[in-house]
Design an enzyme around this catalytic site. Structure first.
Site, PDB file in Angstrom:
ATOM      1  N   ASP A  58      -5.381  -4.643  -6.741  1.00  0.00           N
ATOM      2  CA  ASP A  58      -4.823  -5.994  -6.798  1.00  0.00           C
ATOM      3  C   ASP A  58      -5.788  -7.094  -6.366  1.00  0.00           C
ATOM      4  O   ASP A  58      -5.378  -8.225  -6.125  1.00  0.00           O
ATOM      5  CB  ASP A  58      -3.498  -6.088  -6.031  1.00  0.00           C
TER       6      ASP A  58
ATOM      7  N   ASP B 285       0.818  -1.204   0.000  1.00  0.00           N
ATOM      8  CA  ASP B 285       0.000   0.000   0.000  1.00  0.00           C
ATOM      9  C   ASP B 285       0.856   1.259   0.000  1.00  0.00           C
ATOM     10  O   ASP B 285       0.435   2.300  -0.520  1.00  0.00           O
ATOM     11  CB  ASP B 285      -0.905   0.038   1.230  1.00  0.00           C
TER      12      ASP B 285
ATOM     13  N   HIS C 272      -7.594  -0.044  -3.995  1.00  0.00           N
ATOM     14  CA  HIS C 272      -6.558  -0.995  -4.393  1.00  0.00           C
ATOM     15  C   HIS C 272      -7.014  -1.859  -5.575  1.00  0.00           C
ATOM     16  O   HIS C 272      -8.132  -2.374  -5.582  1.00  0.00           O
ATOM     17  CB  HIS C 272      -6.070  -1.863  -3.232  1.00  0.00           C
TER      18      HIS C 272
ATOM     19  N   CYS D  11      -0.554  -7.724  -1.278  1.00  0.00           N
ATOM     20  CA  CYS D  11      -0.553  -6.626  -0.323  1.00  0.00           C
ATOM     21  C   CYS D  11       0.615  -6.687   0.649  1.00  0.00           C
ATOM     22  O   CYS D  11       1.167  -5.656   1.052  1.00  0.00           O
ATOM     23  CB  CYS D  11      -1.843  -6.644   0.497  1.00  0.00           C
TER      24      CYS D  11
ATOM     25  N   ASP E 114      -2.562   5.417  -2.798  1.00  0.00           N
ATOM     26  CA  ASP E 114      -1.990   4.191  -2.256  1.00  0.00           C
ATOM     27  C   ASP E 114      -1.288   3.482  -3.400  1.00  0.00           C
ATOM     28  O   ASP E 114      -1.833   3.370  -4.510  1.00  0.00           O
ATOM     29  CB  ASP E 114      -3.079   3.285  -1.681  1.00  0.00           C
TER      30      ASP E 114
END
Length: 354
Positions: A239, A106, A237, A346, A188
């Site tokens: 991912d 992050d 995010h 992550c 992020d």
């Protein structure tokens, strides 16, 4: 005249080339992140929003098991010949009104020989890189004078991302999709992925246009950022939306992004794009809760070299799917890390992929 380093400490252009060096996080005394309520409501599962209060640690039993899972994961990577960097043991995030050290993806992104600290939107994460990763960043700079380590400047800490009206609650409107405004750079690093000289990203409740512009200005010359068209009202995010397994092959979450929109980016135009064929569900029973994420963490895997991928040990269905795509799955238990807010992607930062 100093000696020339025999290998780089930072060099990564994609998500699938052989991984040679990586950061793996540590949980420490992790806490529910006490971001402003509007930010939490915009991103977190509604069933758990009430837990995100100041000075609220995660259950000790979950943190202890998550720490063991992170250690086991790091040992797997070391056994594969990958150099692993770890933050200090036992950081007390409660004492600094922080969150965790378990999710370095992050807060750091490597692009070429450059490692850039994110400009977090959530104030409770403002000291995360300093406290957990400062020593590692210094070590990388000493090991390789060619590595560029870019720290977050003071002006990006301004507490201006919410308007006064947003402090008590927020709802998307036709004119404003995201909870944060554009008053200062915010992003992020986990909202971006490398595809060679093209970095694909998304706008989200933690990444604004000023953040994208900030990142573009600091990545090496010749790299460009392109923003995906993602349909996700709770976006935070990328991912768990896309997973490139090797050059030319990517799995994607069809609930959030379409094949057509992906192919509109020239870098993906001739790729084999495969929709993840299942609808993930949170396991019922005695398993640890997904306090901060959706079950789509099945896409949050770590590719080691375009042939091997680390996946959740108990997720037979996802492992079988990746194996049918020609991947070798390395299984690792990670359910308690999932409870803290992420999975294998992550919990890592690629430092060297060559």
């Amino acid at each position: 005249m100093g000696s020339i380093p025999t290998s780089p400490s930072v060099q990564a252009d994609d998500e699938w080339s052989p991984l040679k060096a990586v950061i793996v996080g540590r949980a420490g005394r992790s806490c529910f992140p006490a971001a402003p309520p509007a930010m939490i409501e915009a991103t977190m599962p509604s069933a758990h929003v009430h837990r995100f209060q100041p000075r609220s640690p995660f259950p000790d039993s979950i943190v202890e098991k998550a720490e063991a899972e992170l250690d086991y994961f790091a040992a797997i990577l070391e056994a594969e010949g990958i150099r692993v960097y770890r933050p200090p043991i036992g950081i007390d995030w409660l004492s600094v009104d922080g969150y965790t050290g378990a999710m370095p993806r992050d807060g750091l992104i490597s692009v070429g020989n450059t490692l850039i600290e994110a400009c977090f939107a959530w104030p409770c994460r403002s000291r995360e890189i300093e406290l957990a990763y400062d020593n590692i960043l210094g070590e990388l700079a000493i090991e390789d004078p060619n590595a560029r380590i870019i720290r977050r400047p003071q002006e990006t800490f301004a507490d201006t991302l919410l308007s006064d009206d947003d402090e008590s609650g927020w709802r998307a409107t036709t004119s404003r999709q995201w909870v944060i405004n554009n008053s200062r750079p915010a992003f992020d690093a986990a909202d971006f992925m490398r595809f060679g000289k093209v970095i694909l990203g998304q706008y989200s409740h933690v990444t604004n246009q000023a953040g994208v512009d900030y990142l573009q200005a600091r990545i090496p010359s010749g790299y460009t950022i392109e923003m995906l068209d993602v349909d996700d009202s709770h976006a935070m995010h990328i991912d768990a939306t896309i997973l490139p397994l090797r050059k030319g092959l990517m799995v994607y979450n069809a609930e959030k992004v379409t094949e057509e929109s992906l192919r509109s980016h020239a870098v993906l135009a001739d790729w084999h794009l495969v929709a993840y064929p299942f609808v993930p569900r949170e396991e019922s029973g005695d398993g640890p809760p997904l306090y901060m994420t959706s079950p789509w963490l099945s896409l949050n895997a770590l590719v080691l070299d375009g042939k091997r991928v680390v996946v959740e040990a108990s997720d037979d269905r996802t492992a079988g799917f990746y194996e049918k795509l020609g991947m070798i799955c390395i299984r690792c238990p990670f359910r308690h890390v999932n409870s803290l807010g992420g999975s294998f992607h992550c919990a890592t930062v690629d430092l060297v992929r060559v």
